[in-house]
Design an enzyme around this catalytic site. Sequence first.
Site, PDB file in Angstrom:
ATOM      1  N   ASP A 116     -11.941   5.200   3.713  1.00 19.47           N
ATOM      2  CA  ASP A 116     -12.125   6.552   3.170  1.00 19.47           C
ATOM      3  C   ASP A 116     -13.181   6.455   2.051  1.00 19.47           C
ATOM      4  O   ASP A 116     -14.377   6.525   2.333  1.00 19.47           O
ATOM      5  CB  ASP A 116     -10.758   7.045   2.679  1.00 19.47           C
ATOM      6  CG  ASP A 116     -10.764   8.476   2.196  1.00 19.47           C
ATOM      7  OD1 ASP A 116     -11.501   9.289   2.762  1.00 19.47           O
ATOM      8  OD2 ASP A 116     -10.004   8.796   1.266  1.00 19.47           O
ATOM      9  N   ARG A 141       3.855   7.299  10.392  1.00 21.04           N
ATOM     10  CA  ARG A 141       3.216   6.082  10.897  1.00 21.04           C
ATOM     11  C   ARG A 141       3.552   5.829  12.361  1.00 21.04           C
ATOM     12  O   ARG A 141       2.794   5.205  13.087  1.00 21.04           O
ATOM     13  CB  ARG A 141       3.679   4.858  10.086  1.00 21.04           C
ATOM     14  CG  ARG A 141       3.200   4.836   8.647  1.00 21.04           C
ATOM     15  CD  ARG A 141       3.455   3.459   8.049  1.00 21.04           C
ATOM     16  NE  ARG A 141       3.478   3.468   6.603  1.00 21.04           N
ATOM     17  CZ  ARG A 141       2.405   3.347   5.825  1.00 21.04           C
ATOM     18  NH1 ARG A 141       1.213   3.238   6.363  1.00 21.04           N
ATOM     19  NH2 ARG A 141       2.521   3.352   4.509  1.00 21.04           N
TER      20      ARG A 141
END
Length: 181
Positions: free
Chosen positions: A105, A167
């Site tokens: 990111d 997840r």
Amino acid sequence: MNILDKDISRVLYTKEQIDIRVREIGNGLSLNFSDKNPVFVCILRGAVIFFSDLMRYMTIPLEIDFMSVSSYGSSTVSSGVVQIRKDIDLDIAKRHVIVVEDIVDSGLSLQYILDFLKRRNPTSITTCAFLNKPAAHKVQIKIDYIGYEIENDFVVGYGLDYADKYRNLPYIGILKEEIYK
Ligand code: IMP
Ligand code: MG
């Protein structure tokens, strides 16, 4: 059906698409490291699903190790503060190391990890990230193997979380903004 599906606004990559892409990456890495007995370092916890799938597409001798870093808390914006929670166990001096990340990111986590590992004098360090958000990079960083380049959306699934949830979704999906805004 998964109870978590309702929190997803859009599926970006399905389980089937991911499988094809991970196999391609595995083939490429197997070819390029066939005689190098590399050490694959999984960055916990986000990369764990990608890592375990990728390892099953590796067709060469290799070793695996695990490292845990945190940079986020439960916010969706990078704090920029990176902390090593668990170090690797193997000695990587004179070894070929491949760092496997879930997503890049800002790039701050990966940069920190690379600086940290370089001090142990590996022969080479290669970076592999399942997802990359180029528009969000705050540092210049080279990613050698990338699954997919994505926009600046907050995504979950396939190991990626929001506040430690999601997840276990088998696909990559954009999280509905109402969940975190
Ligand atoms: P960076 O240090 O800003 O590059 O952030 C890297 C870490 O932030 C990743 O390893 C993820 O754990 C987390 N992260 C960044 N973007 C996302 C996202 O869209 N979804 C879930 N986790 C993310
Ligand atoms: Mg995370």
